[in-house]
Design a protein around this motif. Sequence first.
Motif, PDB file in Angstrom:
ATOM      1  N   ASP A 102       0.655  -1.196   0.195  1.00  0.00           N
ATOM      2  CA  ASP A 102       0.169  -0.010   0.072  1.00  0.00           C
ATOM      3  C   ASP A 102       0.704   1.195  -0.213  1.00  0.00           C
ATOM      4  O   ASP A 102       0.240   2.199  -0.244  1.00  0.00           O
ATOM      5  CB  ASP A 102      -0.959  -0.013   1.297  1.00  0.00           C
ATOM      6  N   VAL A 103       2.131   1.126   0.425  1.00  0.00           N
ATOM      7  CA  VAL A 103       3.093   2.438   0.518  1.00  0.00           C
ATOM      8  C   VAL A 103       3.621   2.669  -0.719  1.00  0.00           C
ATOM      9  O   VAL A 103       3.625   3.853  -1.386  1.00  0.00           O
ATOM     10  CB  VAL A 103       4.142   2.232   1.584  1.00  0.00           C
ATOM     11  N   LEU A 104       4.324   1.720  -1.374  1.00  0.00           N
ATOM     12  CA  LEU A 104       4.785   1.989  -2.809  1.00  0.00           C
ATOM     13  C   LEU A 104       3.945   1.511  -4.079  1.00  0.00           C
ATOM     14  O   LEU A 104       4.308   1.900  -5.171  1.00  0.00           O
ATOM     15  CB  LEU A 104       6.284   1.075  -2.651  1.00  0.00           C
ATOM     16  N   GLY A 105       3.171   0.514  -3.775  1.00  0.00           N
ATOM     17  CA  GLY A 105       2.403   0.195  -4.977  1.00  0.00           C
ATOM     18  C   GLY A 105       2.897  -0.798  -5.779  1.00  0.00           C
ATOM     19  O   GLY A 105       3.881  -1.512  -5.763  1.00  0.00           O
ATOM     20  N   GLN A 106       1.961  -1.491  -6.564  1.00  0.00           N
ATOM     21  CA  GLN A 106       2.210  -2.879  -7.345  1.00  0.00           C
ATOM     22  C   GLN A 106       3.263  -2.509  -8.290  1.00  0.00           C
ATOM     23  O   GLN A 106       4.070  -3.119  -8.464  1.00  0.00           O
ATOM     24  CB  GLN A 106       0.950  -3.198  -8.136  1.00  0.00           C
ATOM     25  N   LYS A 107       3.215  -1.381  -9.163  1.00  0.00           N
ATOM     26  CA  LYS A 107       4.390  -1.315 -10.149  1.00  0.00           C
ATOM     27  C   LYS A 107       5.841  -1.202  -9.727  1.00  0.00           C
ATOM     28  O   LYS A 107       6.495  -1.703 -10.092  1.00  0.00           O
ATOM     29  CB  LYS A 107       3.944   0.134 -10.859  1.00  0.00           C
ATOM     30  N   ALA A 108       5.880  -0.564  -8.430  1.00  0.00           N
ATOM     31  CA  ALA A 108       6.988  -0.670  -7.796  1.00  0.00           C
ATOM     32  C   ALA A 108       7.677  -1.865  -7.523  1.00  0.00           C
ATOM     33  O   ALA A 108       8.985  -2.259  -7.443  1.00  0.00           O
ATOM     34  CB  ALA A 108       7.141   0.515  -6.769  1.00  0.00           C
ATOM     35  N   GLY A 109       6.809  -2.548  -6.847  1.00  0.00           N
ATOM     36  CA  GLY A 109       6.707  -4.056  -6.436  1.00  0.00           C
ATOM     37  C   GLY A 109       7.451  -4.707  -7.463  1.00  0.00           C
ATOM     38  O   GLY A 109       8.417  -5.758  -7.390  1.00  0.00           O
ATOM     39  N   TRP A 110       6.708  -4.864  -8.585  1.00  0.00           N
ATOM     40  CA  TRP A 110       7.257  -5.657  -9.839  1.00  0.00           C
ATOM     41  C   TRP A 110       8.400  -5.103 -10.218  1.00  0.00           C
ATOM     42  O   TRP A 110       9.133  -5.881 -10.792  1.00  0.00           O
ATOM     43  CB  TRP A 110       6.091  -5.664 -10.794  1.00  0.00           C
TER      44      TRP A 110
END
Length: 144
Positions: free
Chosen positions: A123-131
């Motif tokens: 929730d902090v960095l988001g999905q795009k950053a995670g991938w």
Amino acid sequence: MKNYAGRILAGAAIASLALVAGPQIMAHGDVTPQAVDTSDLPDIGEAWLEENPYSGNTRAIEIGSSAYNQNCARCHGLEAISGGIAPDLRYLELGASGDQWYMERYRNGSSHDGKVYMPPFGDVLGQKAGWAIRAFLETKYTEE
């Protein structure tokens, strides 16, 4: 005797520095999550994906490298080589099952017996950053 006095003076100097610098000394640096600019990456929608859409994407790997260094390296080590504090991420399984495990930890973190071992970043960095971080980690993969 001379060496003993030198040690006492050195210890006193370090203690004085600690008193003067006080709260400005941070062992792990600023642990506030750092924002990741993912505007260069293709949109992947709102629903959380189960497989990495950026695997092998050169720009995602660049963004993931920066994001990793800003948000993950302090615990997982530079270049994903752990110094023992947290898991060595070079050994994360590749492919769909590795993606699922990675995203579960990224989104929800890890805690045991009320102790947080890894905070949730989803929730902090988001999905795009995670991938993007996952795409970077895939370039560091090594077998045990």
